[in-house]
Design a protein around this motif. Structure first.
Motif, PDB file in Angstrom:
ATOM      1  N   ASP A 179      -7.872 -16.991  42.782  1.00  0.00           N
ATOM      2  CA  ASP A 179      -8.103 -18.438  42.780  1.00  0.00           C
ATOM      3  C   ASP A 179      -9.483 -18.804  43.306  1.00  0.00           C
ATOM      4  O   ASP A 179     -10.079 -18.069  44.084  1.00  0.00           O
ATOM      5  N   GLU A 180      -9.944 -19.970  42.864  1.00  0.00           N
ATOM      6  CA  GLU A 180     -11.201 -20.495  43.384  1.00  0.00           C
ATOM      7  C   GLU A 180     -10.972 -21.005  44.805  1.00  0.00           C
ATOM      8  O   GLU A 180      -9.906 -21.542  45.113  1.00  0.00           O
ATOM      9  N   GLN A 181     -11.965 -20.815  45.678  1.00  0.00           N
ATOM     10  CA  GLN A 181     -11.870 -21.306  47.051  1.00  0.00           C
ATOM     11  C   GLN A 181     -13.206 -21.912  47.434  1.00  0.00           C
ATOM     12  O   GLN A 181     -14.225 -21.612  46.828  1.00  0.00           O
ATOM     13  N   LYS A 250     -13.937 -21.057  37.983  1.00  0.00           N
ATOM     14  CA  LYS A 250     -13.950 -20.240  39.197  1.00  0.00           C
ATOM     15  C   LYS A 250     -15.309 -19.595  39.444  1.00  0.00           C
ATOM     16  O   LYS A 250     -15.393 -18.376  39.642  1.00  0.00           O
TER      17      LYS A 250
END
Ligand SMILES: [Zn+2]
Length: 423
Positions: A179-181, A250
């Motif tokens: 996941d993107e963070q 992302k």
């Protein structure tokens, strides 16, 4: 002289060995063109060998499947069909029996094909790997030509299949991306300090380029911004990455995974070099707490030669100020090299005074003045990102990413620009 090539299969104890003749090589006198095997011979031998090996593997597997694993009863056949398996060394057709499920366990279907369940994909991972690898470096058409030149499977591969496989592999790797963070490295500085000190810094160059969308409708729309970059370890191992800005959901995760794959530690020193643009600046934030963000010397000085050329082009009454302008340009570059933005700006101010002291400015002088003012804005906007390049240089630290420019060219120009086969 005649040499026979055989596959000898030694089965379980007690069973006779199985010998298969797969090729015969004839050679008379020794000449440069008769040394060893020819490519054609190798392809034929490999293909036949593969056929024998896989047939045997399939037969062995099916033998283990002939009885129910729960009660040991024999499974009954319900006909057979052929399955095709594509490997690097040939397209193989294997006989695949369909059998009834044993009644001792509940099952959703009445029958199944053990071989198809065991080999659900029609192409082997190695074949997909080579197809994808080459298709990412050159066109689908050339990829099929290359595979055809060196491997038995070549004649069975066409551009459409390679394209289909590449997309499937790409989707698979995309699905594996986490996941993107916003922030990628957690913990606190005290924990990081306790870690083993990593070897040398990582240098990451980032740059952007634009390309046409293939379905653009007007001249204005249909431009995509591509961000390309290269990450280099202290030992010089490099990895490239690229993505489409605003389209990629992302981007940070993508870059983070590249850095991680190069062994980036939480306490690793990372130097980001960029042109100072908003897009890349946003991207590199929070990827690593030990990161420093610098303006690429390449981009700082990119504009100076242009202005120098403009100054050299001054003529007529402007010739009087020409040498003064050239000298001052050199001075501003020297200050920038030593990270002295304040003096560099004073020098640019001097240049402005020198150029803008006439009521009727010539066209050439006006355009030089404009370039100069743009340059001043660029320098002051990015002042925080300008280090003492000279000092870094002396200590062998990175100051520029000419290498990234070539990455951008590789991705943007070579792959997508009009008239290229890989558009
Ligand atoms: Zn059973």
């Amino acid at each position: 002289m005649k040499m026979r090539v055989q596959v000898v299969i030694e089965s379980a104890v007690g069973e006779p060995t199985d010998v298969h003749e797969i090729g015969c090589i004839h050679r008379e006198e020794l000449r440069p063109d008769t040394v060893g095997l020819t490519l054609d011979e190798v392809k034929t031998v490999l293909e036949r060998m593969q056929q024998r090996i896989v047939e045997r593997q399939a037969a062995e597997y099916l033998r283990t499947q002939s009885r129910c694993p729960h009660c040991g009863n024999k499974r009954y056949h319900k006909g057979a069909h052929a399955v095709t398996i594509r490997t690097l060394f040939g397209k193989l057709r294997l006989k695949s029996p369909r059998v009834y499920h044993c009644q001792c366990q509940p099952s959703p279907t009445r029958t199944f094909s053990p071989l198809v369940e065991r080999l659900p994909e029609r192409s082997t991972p190695e074949l997909l790997y080579l197809e994808t690898k080459w298709a990412s470096l050159m066109s689908y058409g050339l990829t099929t030509k290359l595979l055809d030149a060196v491997l038995p499977i070549g004649k069975q591969v066409n551009a459409e299949t390679v394209r289909h496989h590449l997309h499937a592999v790409a989707q698979r790797t995309e699905a594996e991306l986490g996941d993107e963070q916003t922030v990628f490295i957690d913990g606190c500085p005290r924990d990081w300090a306790a870690l083993l000190r990593p070897e040398g810094p990582l240098t990451v160059g980032l740059d952007g380029g634009y390309l046409h969308s293939c379905d653009k409708t007007s001249r204005k729309d249909g431009w995509l911004e591509v961000i390309a970059g290269k990450s280099i370890t202290a030992e010089g191992a490099a990895k490239c990455f690229a993505f489409v800005h605003r389209y990629d959901t992302k981007p940070k995760r993508r870059v983070f995974e590249v850095l991680k794959s190069q062994g980036m530690q939480r306490n690793q020193h990372v130097t980001f070099l960029s042109d100072g643009g908003d897009t890349v600046r946003q991207l590199q934030l929070y990827l690593n707490p030990q990161a420093e963000h610098l303006l690429d010397w390449f981009h700082v000085t990119l504009r100076i030669p242009v202005m120098t050329q403009m100054a050299k082009g001054l003529e007529g009454k402007d010739v009087a100020i020409q040498s003064g302008v050239l000298k001052e340009l050199e001075r501003s570059k020297w200050y920038l090299w030593h990270g002295n933005v304040y003096e560099a700006c004073l020098s640019i101010d001097n240049l402005e005074l020198l150029l803008d002291n006439d009521d009727a400015l010539t066209a050439k002088r006006r355009s030089l003045l404009k370039a100069l003012r743009d340059f001043r804005v660029y320098i002051t906007t990015n002042a925080r990102l300008i280090p003492n390049y000279g000092e870094r240089w002396r200590y062998g630290e990175a100051v520029a990413t000419g290498f990234v420019e070539s990455t951008v060219n590789q991705v943007v120009s070579k792959r997508f620009v009009k008239k290229q086969q890989m558009k």
